[in-house]
Motif scaffolding. Structure first.
Motif, PDB file in Angstrom:
ATOM      1  N   ARG A 258      17.460  26.493 -15.086  1.00  0.00           N
ATOM      2  CA  ARG A 258      18.761  25.952 -15.003  1.00  0.00           C
ATOM      3  C   ARG A 258      19.593  26.289 -13.976  1.00  0.00           C
ATOM      4  N   GLU A 259      19.333  27.425 -13.049  1.00  0.00           N
ATOM      5  CA  GLU A 259      20.203  27.719 -12.134  1.00  0.00           C
ATOM      6  C   GLU A 259      19.254  27.471 -10.787  1.00  0.00           C
ATOM      7  N   ARG A 260      18.039  26.854 -10.594  1.00  0.00           N
ATOM      8  CA  ARG A 260      17.273  26.786  -9.495  1.00  0.00           C
ATOM      9  C   ARG A 260      16.804  25.646  -9.062  1.00  0.00           C
ATOM     10  N   VAL A 261      17.855  24.466  -9.223  1.00  0.00           N
ATOM     11  CA  VAL A 261      17.628  23.068  -8.996  1.00  0.00           C
ATOM     12  C   VAL A 261      18.332  22.681  -7.621  1.00  0.00           C
ATOM     13  N   ASN A 262      18.117  22.257  -6.808  1.00  0.00           N
ATOM     14  CA  ASN A 262      18.688  21.776  -5.411  1.00  0.00           C
ATOM     15  C   ASN A 262      18.108  20.610  -4.795  1.00  0.00           C
ATOM     16  N   GLY A 263      19.015  19.608  -4.043  1.00  0.00           N
ATOM     17  CA  GLY A 263      18.645  18.560  -3.512  1.00  0.00           C
ATOM     18  C   GLY A 263      19.245  17.194  -4.178  1.00  0.00           C
ATOM     19  N   VAL A 264      18.845  15.996  -3.645  1.00  0.00           N
ATOM     20  CA  VAL A 264      19.272  14.836  -4.039  1.00  0.00           C
ATOM     21  C   VAL A 264      18.228  14.039  -4.871  1.00  0.00           C
ATOM     22  N   VAL A 283      22.073  11.560  -7.916  1.00  0.00           N
ATOM     23  CA  VAL A 283      22.751  12.716  -8.283  1.00  0.00           C
ATOM     24  C   VAL A 283      22.315  13.896  -7.258  1.00  0.00           C
ATOM     25  N   THR A 284      23.321  14.601  -7.030  1.00  0.00           N
ATOM     26  CA  THR A 284      23.092  15.803  -6.124  1.00  0.00           C
ATOM     27  C   THR A 284      23.176  17.144  -6.586  1.00  0.00           C
ATOM     28  N   PHE A 285      22.318  18.016  -7.006  1.00  0.00           N
ATOM     29  CA  PHE A 285      22.237  19.293  -7.368  1.00  0.00           C
ATOM     30  C   PHE A 285      22.690  20.410  -6.411  1.00  0.00           C
ATOM     31  N   LYS A 286      23.069  21.428  -6.821  1.00  0.00           N
ATOM     32  CA  LYS A 286      23.374  22.705  -6.195  1.00  0.00           C
ATOM     33  C   LYS A 286      23.304  23.588  -7.162  1.00  0.00           C
ATOM     34  N   ASP A 287      22.254  24.824  -6.734  1.00  0.00           N
ATOM     35  CA  ASP A 287      22.257  25.949  -7.725  1.00  0.00           C
ATOM     36  C   ASP A 287      22.117  25.371  -9.260  1.00  0.00           C
ATOM     37  N   GLY A 288      21.418  24.263  -9.619  1.00  0.00           N
ATOM     38  CA  GLY A 288      21.257  23.866 -10.853  1.00  0.00           C
ATOM     39  C   GLY A 288      22.133  22.914 -11.484  1.00  0.00           C
ATOM     40  N   VAL A 290      24.887  19.584 -11.179  1.00  0.00           N
ATOM     41  CA  VAL A 290      25.281  18.104 -10.645  1.00  0.00           C
ATOM     42  C   VAL A 290      26.664  18.485  -9.950  1.00  0.00           C
ATOM     43  N   VAL A 291      26.667  18.278  -8.669  1.00  0.00           N
ATOM     44  CA  VAL A 291      27.873  18.275  -7.969  1.00  0.00           C
ATOM     45  C   VAL A 291      28.525  17.095  -7.448  1.00  0.00           C
ATOM     46  N   GLU A 292      27.574  16.126  -7.116  1.00  0.00           N
ATOM     47  CA  GLU A 292      27.935  14.855  -7.024  1.00  0.00           C
ATOM     48  C   GLU A 292      27.223  13.519  -7.736  1.00  0.00           C
ATOM     49  N   HIS A 293      27.823  12.738  -7.903  1.00  0.00           N
ATOM     50  CA  HIS A 293      26.675  11.669  -8.647  1.00  0.00           C
ATOM     51  C   HIS A 293      27.528  10.129  -8.430  1.00  0.00           C
ATOM     52  N   SER A 294      26.830   9.170  -8.518  1.00  0.00           N
ATOM     53  CA  SER A 294      27.219   7.796  -8.270  1.00  0.00           C
ATOM     54  C   SER A 294      26.164   6.728  -9.050  1.00  0.00           C
ATOM     55  N   ALA A 295      26.468   5.482  -9.436  1.00  0.00           N
ATOM     56  CA  ALA A 295      25.771   4.709  -9.975  1.00  0.00           C
ATOM     57  C   ALA A 295      26.182   3.372  -9.617  1.00  0.00           C
TER      58      ALA A 295
END
Length: 411
Positions: A258-264, A283-288, A290-295
């Motif tokens: 849960r804390e090791r997912v990174n990227g788009v 969706v953009t992940f940083k350290d698990g 979601v820090v950015e999202h759009s649809a």
């Protein structure tokens, strides 16, 4: 609809999908439109030795009326008897197993207050959490299958009459569920063996992480939970009975950390959430997290999903599905997660499955979190795979291995 194939579908679902054991009670959740199929499943279960079959009919049109006009406080007030009505069977002599028959209009709640829908959904999940753990931890056998309804069929086959669309959807379901060939049990045994072989190879690799890449911009590195184990094709309940949780199923899946997912990651198919469609998400992940999202469609609804609770912004599952799966080869967009998730690799926002880490079924929530398995009130699968997807793995020994190439297994 071919009556002979319907009977085979029901018999396979009960005998192999759920794998009803003698002396068990089978609980069937069935839409009112699916009464004929539900009765066929009831007959198959009793012939297989079930102690009893409890049929629970559901009416989504009535549910929409209630959701639209009912008071939110009343809708969120889930009475204790609803939980006990499942637990009483689970705790009784012989125990129980579960069959859920899906036949939903993908946009049954279109136009309604999405915030209200989400709050009511979360309240129901919280109230039924104890029963949900029976399925999430494979304490009982459970299976989900689907049958057509007019509203769903015309969504998949626009421009057709309801009757023609339903006929086409029945045929598509029989095809992708390996019923049309005449011997679904034989075909499923071969499929389970093939999928299990891929699962076993992944477990032998002892992976630290995997990386998903596609030309659409997806570049996601998923660290895997401590003690993770890849699952797929079939599962085993506490009583030792082997069952197939989803019919159809093409996936091999495990628990991300849960804390090791990174990227788009980019969505590749529409997703139905609370009876409404989310399309074209990023969706953009940083350290698990979601820090950015759009649809492109229903971005606000995606935001509400991710705000369901703290765990909803993390993922609890990563699933690998080859582009050659029968669902993807059909060329159809089913607008139904049961099918569409088995056409493409996918991730799930929210809770992870305890059974995807060694000994997880016996762990507490805190112990699972310590392994990296996510916890949340939701578990929502969204499709991210494509025909050009490459997936590489990094082993604990530091070696890089190619798992998928051009959307297909490379192991």
């Amino acid at each position: 609809m071919n009556k002979e194939l319907l009977k085979k579908y029901a018999e396979f679902t009960v005998q192999v999908g759920v794998n009803v054991q003698k002396g068990q009670t089978l609980i069937i959740r069935c839409p009112i439109e699916g009464a004929e199929f539900g009765r066929a499943c009831m007959e198959a279960a009793l012939k297989a030795g079930a102690r009893d079959v409890v049929m629970r009919y559901e009416d989504e049109k009535a549910a929409r009326i209630r959701m639209e006009l009912g008071e939110e406080e009343a809708l969120c007030d889930v009475k204790p008897y609803e939980l006990r009505s499942y637990l009483d069977y689970a705790e009784s002599e012989g125990g129980c197993c579960m069959l859920a028959i899906h036949a939903s209009d993908p946009e049954i709640y279109k136009g309604l207050d999405s915030g209200k829908l989400n709050r009511v959904s979360l309240a129901k999940r919280a109230a039924m959490k104890e029963w949900q753990e029976y399925t999430m931890k494979d304490r009982v056998q459970w299976c989900v299958v689907a049958i057509p309804t007019p509203a769903w069929a015309v969504t998949v086959f626009p421009g057709e009459s309801e009757e023609e669309a339903q006929e086409k959807l029945w045929k598509a379901i029989f095809d992708v569920c390996r019923v049309s060939g005449g011997d679904p049990v034989k075909e499923w045994k071969a499929h389970v063996a093939k999928t299990s072989a891929c699962r076993d190879k992944l477990n032998a690799m002892e992976l630290e992480s995997i990386r998903l890449q596609s030309a659409n911009g997806t570049d996601l590195t998923v660290g895997l939970a401590e003690g993770h184990t890849w699952e797929g094709a079939c599962s085993k309940a506490e009583n030792g009975a082997v069952f197939i949780a989803n019919v159809p199923t093409e996936e091999v899946f495990t628990a991300p950390h849960r804390e090791r997912v990174n990227g788009v990651v980019k969505g590749t198919k529409p997703y139905v959430y609370n009876g409404q469609l989310i399309e074209g998400f990023s969706v953009t992940f940083k350290d698990g997290v979601v820090v950015e999202h759009s649809a492109e469609k229903n971005a606000e609804l995606l935001g509400q999903l991710l705000d369901s609770d703290e765990g909803a912004r993390r993922i609890g599952e990563i699933a690998l599905v080859p582009a050659s799966s029968p669902i993807n080869r059909s060329g159809l967009l089913f607008y139904n997660t049961l099918f569409d998730e088995n056409a493409a690799c996918h991730i799930a926002f929210g809770a992870g499955y305890p059974t995807t880490v060694k000994g997880g079924a016996a762990m507490t929530t805190e112990e699972l979190l310590a392994c990296g398995v996510n916890d949340s009130a939701i578990h929502e699968d969204v499709m991210v795979g494509s025909e050009d997807m490459t997936i590489t793995g990094l082993t604990k020994a530091g070696e890089t291995v190619v798992i998928f190439k051009d959307g297909e297994w490379a192991i």
